[in-house]
Design a protein around this motif. Structure first.
Motif, short mmCIF file in Angstrom:
data_model
loop_
_atom_site.label_atom_id
_atom_site.label_comp_id
_atom_site.label_asym_id
_atom_site.label_seq_id
_atom_site.Cartn_x
_atom_site.Cartn_y
_atom_site.Cartn_z
N LEU A 54 0.83 -1.21 0.00
CA LEU A 54 0.00 0.00 0.00
C LEU A 54 0.86 1.26 0.00
O LEU A 54 0.48 2.27 -0.59
CB LEU A 54 -0.95 -0.01 1.20
N ALA A 55 2.03 1.21 0.63
CA ALA A 55 2.93 2.36 0.63
C ALA A 55 3.42 2.64 -0.79
O ALA A 55 3.46 3.80 -1.22
CB ALA A 55 4.11 2.12 1.55
N VAL A 56 3.77 1.60 -1.51
CA VAL A 56 4.22 1.77 -2.89
C VAL A 56 3.08 2.32 -3.75
O VAL A 56 3.29 3.23 -4.57
CB VAL A 56 4.75 0.43 -3.46
N ARG A 57 1.88 1.79 -3.55
CA ARG A 57 0.74 2.28 -4.32
C ARG A 57 0.43 3.73 -3.97
O ARG A 57 0.01 4.51 -4.85
CB ARG A 57 -0.48 1.40 -4.05
N ALA A 58 0.62 4.13 -2.71
CA ALA A 58 0.37 5.52 -2.32
C ALA A 58 1.38 6.45 -2.96
O ALA A 58 1.04 7.54 -3.42
CB ALA A 58 0.40 5.66 -0.80
N VAL A 59 2.64 6.03 -3.00
CA VAL A 59 3.69 6.87 -3.57
C VAL A 59 3.52 7.02 -5.08
O VAL A 59 3.74 8.10 -5.63
CB VAL A 59 5.08 6.28 -3.23
N THR A 60 3.10 5.95 -5.75
CA THR A 60 2.94 6.01 -7.21
C THR A 60 1.61 6.64 -7.62
O THR A 60 1.40 6.90 -8.80
CB THR A 60 3.03 4.60 -7.82
N GLY A 61 0.73 6.88 -6.68
CA GLY A 61 -0.55 7.52 -6.98
C GLY A 61 -1.65 6.55 -7.36
O GLY A 61 -2.71 6.97 -7.81
N ASP A 62 -1.40 5.25 -7.22
CA ASP A 62 -2.40 4.25 -7.57
C ASP A 62 -3.40 3.97 -6.45
O ASP A 62 -4.38 3.28 -6.66
CB ASP A 62 -1.71 2.93 -7.94
N LEU A 63 -3.15 4.51 -5.27
CA LEU A 63 -4.02 4.26 -4.12
C LEU A 63 -5.08 5.34 -4.05
O LEU A 63 -4.76 6.53 -4.01
CB LEU A 63 -3.19 4.23 -2.83
N ASP A 64 -6.35 4.93 -4.04
CA ASP A 64 -7.44 5.89 -4.01
C ASP A 64 -7.63 6.50 -2.63
O ASP A 64 -7.88 7.70 -2.50
CB ASP A 64 -8.75 5.22 -4.45
N ASP A 65 -7.51 5.68 -1.59
CA ASP A 65 -7.76 6.16 -0.23
C ASP A 65 -6.50 5.95 0.61
O ASP A 65 -6.12 4.82 0.90
CB ASP A 65 -8.94 5.39 0.37
N VAL A 66 -5.85 7.03 1.01
CA VAL A 66 -4.61 6.96 1.78
C VAL A 66 -4.87 6.41 3.18
O VAL A 66 -3.97 5.87 3.81
CB VAL A 66 -3.96 8.36 1.86
N HIS A 67 -6.12 6.46 3.63
CA HIS A 67 -6.45 5.94 4.95
C HIS A 67 -6.19 4.43 5.02
O HIS A 67 -5.84 3.91 6.08
CB HIS A 67 -7.91 6.23 5.28
N ASP A 68 -6.35 3.72 3.90
CA ASP A 68 -6.08 2.29 3.88
C ASP A 68 -4.62 2.02 4.25
O ASP A 68 -4.32 1.12 5.03
CB ASP A 68 -6.38 1.69 2.51
N TYR A 69 -3.72 2.82 3.67
CA TYR A 69 -2.31 2.65 3.99
C TYR A 69 -2.04 3.01 5.45
O TYR A 69 -1.30 2.30 6.13
CB TYR A 69 -1.42 3.52 3.09
N THR A 70 -2.64 4.08 5.94
CA THR A 70 -2.43 4.51 7.32
C THR A 70 -2.86 3.43 8.30
O THR A 70 -2.16 3.12 9.27
CB THR A 70 -3.19 5.82 7.60
N ILE A 71 -4.02 2.83 8.04
CA ILE A 71 -4.53 1.78 8.92
C ILE A 71 -3.64 0.54 8.85
O ILE A 71 -3.28 -0.04 9.88
CB ILE A 71 -5.99 1.44 8.55
N ALA A 72 -3.25 0.12 7.65
CA ALA A 72 -2.40 -1.06 7.49
C ALA A 72 -1.04 -0.84 8.15
O ALA A 72 -0.49 -1.74 8.80
CB ALA A 72 -2.21 -1.39 6.02
N SER A 73 -0.51 0.36 8.03
CA SER A 73 0.78 0.67 8.65
C SER A 73 0.68 0.64 10.17
O SER A 73 1.57 0.11 10.85
CB SER A 73 1.26 2.05 8.18
N ALA A 74 -0.39 1.20 10.72
CA ALA A 74 -0.58 1.20 12.17
C ALA A 74 -0.77 -0.23 12.69
O ALA A 74 -0.22 -0.59 13.74
CB ALA A 74 -1.77 2.07 12.54
N GLN A 75 -1.51 -1.06 11.96
CA GLN A 75 -1.70 -2.45 12.38
C GLN A 75 -0.38 -3.21 12.37
O GLN A 75 -0.08 -3.95 13.31
CB GLN A 75 -2.70 -3.15 11.46
N ALA A 76 0.40 -3.03 11.31
CA ALA A 76 1.69 -3.73 11.21
C ALA A 76 2.63 -3.27 12.31
O ALA A 76 3.35 -4.07 12.92
CB ALA A 76 2.31 -3.50 9.84
N SER A 77 2.64 -1.98 12.60
CA SER A 77 3.51 -1.44 13.64
C SER A 77 3.12 -1.97 15.02
O SER A 77 3.98 -2.38 15.80
CB SER A 77 3.44 0.09 13.63
N THR A 78 1.83 -1.98 15.31
CA THR A 78 1.35 -2.48 16.59
C THR A 78 1.64 -3.98 16.75
O THR A 78 2.08 -4.43 17.81
CB THR A 78 -0.16 -2.22 16.74
#
Length: 102
Positions: A54-78
């Motif tokens: 999702l981070a790669v998709r966010a950087v390349t502009g292919d991700l429609d909703d950045v919140h998906d990346y934020t949630i996935a990142s927080a889950q992985a970190s926790t």
């Protein structure tokens, strides 16, 4: 020339070597618990992989909703922090057990 091989029976360990051998079979529940730990580690790896994708998709502009990346990142970190905390507690417990035996 021919050699005959005969099995050795009736030999029992003696002394300190015999005392070190286990007297009971391993607990099958312990194997299931270890398998669940491995499953948790695989789940953590999957979370991190999803977060990276999702981070790669966010950087390349292919991700429609950045919140998906934020949630996935927080889950992985926790999950990573929890896994590290459990590992640290297990190492501390092992160290304490080894200290009691010395």
């Amino acid at each position: 020339m021919t050699f005959a091989v005969t099995p050795v029976t009736g030999v029992l360990p003696t002394g300190a070597l015999g005392a070190a051998l286990p007297t009971q079979a391993a607990d099958p529940a312990a194997g299931a618990q270890f398998a669940s730990v491995l499953g948790a580690v695989e789940n953590l790896q999957q979370m991190q992989s999803t977060s990276n994708e999702l981070a790669v998709r966010a950087v390349t502009g292919d991700l429609d909703d950045v919140h998906d990346y934020t949630i996935a990142s927080a889950q992985a970190s926790t999950a990573l922090e929890l896994t590290a905390a459990v590992r640290n507690k297990a190492v501390d417990a092992f160290t304490e057990i080894m200290r009691m035996q010395a």
